[in-house]
Design a protein around this motif. Structure first.
Motif, PDB file in Angstrom:
ATOM      1  N   THR A  94       0.826  -1.216   0.000  1.00 40.74           N
ATOM      2  CA  THR A  94       0.000   0.000   0.000  1.00 40.74           C
ATOM      3  C   THR A  94       0.859   1.264   0.000  1.00 40.74           C
ATOM      4  N   THR A  95       2.108   1.146   0.434  1.00 43.03           N
ATOM      5  CA  THR A  95       2.980   2.328   0.442  1.00 43.03           C
ATOM      6  C   THR A  95       3.291   2.798  -0.982  1.00 43.03           C
ATOM      7  N   THR A  96       3.147   1.907  -1.962  1.00 47.95           N
ATOM      8  CA  THR A  96       3.337   2.321  -3.356  1.00 47.95           C
ATOM      9  C   THR A  96       2.293   3.357  -3.738  1.00 47.95           C
ATOM     10  N   ALA A  97       1.037   3.076  -3.431  1.00 50.75           N
ATOM     11  CA  ALA A  97      -0.038   4.013  -3.750  1.00 50.75           C
ATOM     12  C   ALA A  97       0.118   5.310  -2.967  1.00 50.75           C
ATOM     13  N   ILE A  98       0.424   5.191  -1.684  1.00 52.90           N
ATOM     14  CA  ILE A  98       0.557   6.379  -0.846  1.00 52.90           C
ATOM     15  C   ILE A  98       1.746   7.219  -1.299  1.00 52.90           C
ATOM     16  N   GLY A  99       2.859   6.564  -1.638  1.00 54.01           N
ATOM     17  CA  GLY A  99       4.040   7.292  -2.095  1.00 54.01           C
ATOM     18  C   GLY A  99       3.794   8.044  -3.387  1.00 54.01           C
ATOM     19  N   LEU A 100       3.095   7.413  -4.332  1.00 52.78           N
ATOM     20  CA  LEU A 100       2.772   8.090  -5.591  1.00 52.78           C
ATOM     21  C   LEU A 100       1.839   9.272  -5.352  1.00 52.78           C
ATOM     22  N   ALA A 101       0.854   9.089  -4.471  1.00 58.20           N
ATOM     23  CA  ALA A 101      -0.065  10.188  -4.168  1.00 58.20           C
ATOM     24  C   ALA A 101       0.677  11.358  -3.526  1.00 58.20           C
ATOM     25  N   GLU A 102       1.609  11.059  -2.637  1.00 54.80           N
ATOM     26  CA  GLU A 102       2.381  12.130  -1.998  1.00 54.80           C
ATOM     27  C   GLU A 102       3.273  12.844  -3.017  1.00 54.80           C
ATOM     28  N   PHE A 171       5.564  -7.523  -4.793  1.00 57.68           N
ATOM     29  CA  PHE A 171       5.847  -6.773  -6.014  1.00 57.68           C
ATOM     30  C   PHE A 171       4.595  -6.679  -6.884  1.00 57.68           C
ATOM     31  N   THR A 172       3.859  -7.773  -6.971  1.00 55.05           N
ATOM     32  CA  THR A 172       2.625  -7.790  -7.766  1.00 55.05           C
ATOM     33  C   THR A 172       1.600  -6.803  -7.202  1.00 55.05           C
ATOM     34  N   PHE A 173       1.406  -6.825  -5.896  1.00 54.71           N
ATOM     35  CA  PHE A 173       0.420  -5.921  -5.290  1.00 54.71           C
ATOM     36  C   PHE A 173       0.888  -4.475  -5.318  1.00 54.71           C
ATOM     37  N   SER A 174       2.200  -4.244  -5.431  1.00 55.56           N
ATOM     38  CA  SER A 174       2.677  -2.875  -5.569  1.00 55.56           C
ATOM     39  C   SER A 174       2.162  -2.255  -6.860  1.00 55.56           C
ATOM     40  N   TRP A 175       2.112  -3.043  -7.938  1.00 57.92           N
ATOM     41  CA  TRP A 175       1.591  -2.524  -9.205  1.00 57.92           C
ATOM     42  C   TRP A 175       0.084  -2.281  -9.127  1.00 57.92           C
ATOM     43  N   ILE A 176      -0.619  -3.155  -8.387  1.00 56.96           N
ATOM     44  CA  ILE A 176      -2.050  -2.912  -8.183  1.00 56.96           C
ATOM     45  C   ILE A 176      -2.249  -1.627  -7.385  1.00 56.96           C
ATOM     46  N   ALA A 178      -0.220   0.841  -7.273  1.00 55.62           N
ATOM     47  CA  ALA A 178       0.139   1.972  -8.127  1.00 55.62           C
ATOM     48  C   ALA A 178      -1.070   2.454  -8.912  1.00 55.62           C
ATOM     49  N   CYS A 179      -1.879   1.526  -9.393  1.00 60.46           N
ATOM     50  CA  CYS A 179      -3.099   1.897 -10.121  1.00 60.46           C
ATOM     51  C   CYS A 179      -4.074   2.635  -9.211  1.00 60.46           C
ATOM     52  N   VAL A 180      -4.166   2.181  -7.955  1.00 56.79           N
ATOM     53  CA  VAL A 180      -5.042   2.856  -6.996  1.00 56.79           C
ATOM     54  C   VAL A 180      -4.558   4.282  -6.747  1.00 56.79           C
ATOM     55  N   GLY A 181      -3.248   4.442  -6.517  1.00 52.51           N
ATOM     56  CA  GLY A 181      -2.700   5.761  -6.249  1.00 52.51           C
ATOM     57  C   GLY A 181      -2.854   6.718  -7.418  1.00 52.51           C
ATOM     58  N   LEU A 182      -2.609   6.222  -8.633  1.00 51.31           N
ATOM     59  CA  LEU A 182      -2.712   7.068  -9.815  1.00 51.31           C
ATOM     60  C   LEU A 182      -4.161   7.412 -10.147  1.00 51.31           C
ATOM     61  N   SER A 183      -5.092   6.572  -9.728  1.00 51.79           N
ATOM     62  CA  SER A 183      -6.506   6.822 -10.011  1.00 51.79           C
ATOM     63  C   SER A 183      -7.105   7.819  -9.017  1.00 51.79           C
ATOM     64  N   LEU A 184      -6.806   7.637  -7.722  1.00 54.56           N
ATOM     65  CA  LEU A 184      -7.414   8.482  -6.696  1.00 54.56           C
ATOM     66  C   LEU A 184      -6.632   9.778  -6.449  1.00 54.56           C
ATOM     67  N   LYS A 185      -5.288   9.690  -6.516  1.00 55.82           N
ATOM     68  CA  LYS A 185      -4.387  10.854  -6.467  1.00 55.82           C
ATOM     69  C   LYS A 185      -4.294  11.528  -5.098  1.00 55.82           C
ATOM     70  N   GLN A 186      -5.372  11.587  -4.331  1.00 50.30           N
ATOM     71  CA  GLN A 186      -5.355  12.237  -3.023  1.00 50.30           C
ATOM     72  C   GLN A 186      -4.860  11.254  -1.957  1.00 50.30           C
ATOM     73  N   VAL A 187      -3.904  11.705  -1.119  1.00 53.13           N
ATOM     74  CA  VAL A 187      -3.291  10.831  -0.130  1.00 53.13           C
ATOM     75  C   VAL A 187      -4.327  10.234   0.815  1.00 53.13           C
ATOM     76  N   GLU A 188      -5.241  11.071   1.312  1.00 57.88           N
ATOM     77  CA  GLU A 188      -6.249  10.591   2.266  1.00 57.88           C
ATOM     78  C   GLU A 188      -7.151   9.549   1.634  1.00 57.88           C
ATOM     79  N   ALA A 189      -7.571   9.786   0.396  1.00 57.30           N
ATOM     80  CA  ALA A 189      -8.437   8.827  -0.298  1.00 57.30           C
ATOM     81  C   ALA A 189      -7.706   7.522  -0.563  1.00 57.30           C
ATOM     82  N   VAL A 190      -6.432   7.614  -0.924  1.00 56.22           N
ATOM     83  CA  VAL A 190      -5.633   6.414  -1.191  1.00 56.22           C
ATOM     84  C   VAL A 190      -5.487   5.574   0.069  1.00 56.22           C
TER      85      VAL A 190
END
Length: 286
Positions: A94-102, A171-176, A178-190
């Motif tokens: 989940t830190t992949t999504a949060i890191g991209l959002a940040e 590694f596989t879930f990091s890519w999933i 990443a899609c969540v982070g790039l779609s939602l974009k907001q840190v709190e929502a992610v």
């Protein structure tokens, strides 16, 4: 005064597939290095990520262990730890999504997009650095597991294969993610969305308890959950055939070769879906 530019020495975008892949990996590793350096400068994030798997180990080992369904001759801590390793890898992704959002919030992604670098480099760098971080977390949680009584019972080689499986799942879930982070974009929502869908995926599986003890309709979901296949394979690699025995029938829940096939198929299938999707979402950012 005029300036003459030698076009033969000017930097050009790679045209062959091999050159493009090489460029993406080179740029990606540079981004990964930047992420790891950032992690060392802000260690509080890593420390709090470490607290979570340790908390799960202690809760299930010393609070819930005596209330878990009978596992036959298998001690619960032996059943628990392989599932904890898989759970830790999935939660850590989940830190992949949060890191991209940040990074998007701070405008860093916009700066990366303005540079002459491969579009996939940011994603490769983020997922690779998170893979390295998850490997460190696995090593630390393994030490905690040994402290509370866990032991590998199927040889060193199979133990290493289990670690490789866990890292591949993360590694596989990091890519999933990443899609969540790039779609939602907001840190709190992610942050809210990530754990909302990850919790049921992990808990409706054989990560913490045998599937046979669940409600009948939950068993159908759990048996077809990829996390169950990964946990069952981790149980086998860590403990041998006794790790995948059904408590009610005493028979294996699947063959070793079937578990390997299903585990690899799910990992490859998910990567084939979410790696291109994440790159496409990154390219569509405005």
């Amino acid at each position: 005064m005029s300036i003459v530019i030698d076009r033969s020495t000017a930097r050009r975008a790679p045209t062959t597939i091999g050159a493009k892949v090489s460029r993406a990996l080179t740029n990606g590793f540079l981004v990964a290095r930047r992420n790891m350096v950032t992690l060392t400068r802000v260690p509080n994030v890593f420390i709090f990520e470490l607290v979570q798997p340790i908390m799960f180990v202690l809760l299930f080992r010393f609070i819930y262990a005596n209330n878990i369904a009978n596992l036959g001759a298998l001690d619960y801590v032996q059943f628990l730890m392989p599932g904890i390793f898989v759970q830790n890898a999935i939660f850590g992704s989940t830190t992949t999504a949060i890191g991209l959002a940040e990074d998007m919030k701070q405008g860093l992604i916009d700066r990366f997009r303005s540079l002459p670098m491969a579009r996939s480099a940011v994603l490769i760098g983020r997922t690779t650095s998170d893979l390295a971080k998850n490997l460190i977390l696995v090593a630390i949680v393994l030490v905690i597991g040994y402290i509370v009584g866990f032991r590998f019972e199927n040889g060193l080689v199979n133990a290493l294969w289990m670690v490789l499986l866990v890292v591949a799942v993360g590694f596989t879930f990091s890519w999933i993610s990443a899609c969540v982070g790039l779609s939602l974009k907001q840190v709190e929502a992610v942050q809210a969305a990530s754990f909302t869908w990850i919790f049921p995926v992990v808990f409706i599986s054989s990560a913490f308890v045998p599937v046979v003890g669940m409600a009948p309709f939950m068993q159908i979901i759990a048996r077809n959950n990829p996390v169950t296949h990964w946990c069952n394979l981790a149980h086998y690699l860590a403990l041998g055939p006794q790790g995948i025995l059904d408590p009610s029938s005493g028979l294996p829940v699947a063959t070793f070769h079937a578990l390997v096939f299903l585990s690899v198929a799910w990992i490859v299938g998910l990567l084939l879906i979410f790696v291109p999707l994440a790159i496409r979402l990154y390219r569509k950012l405005t």
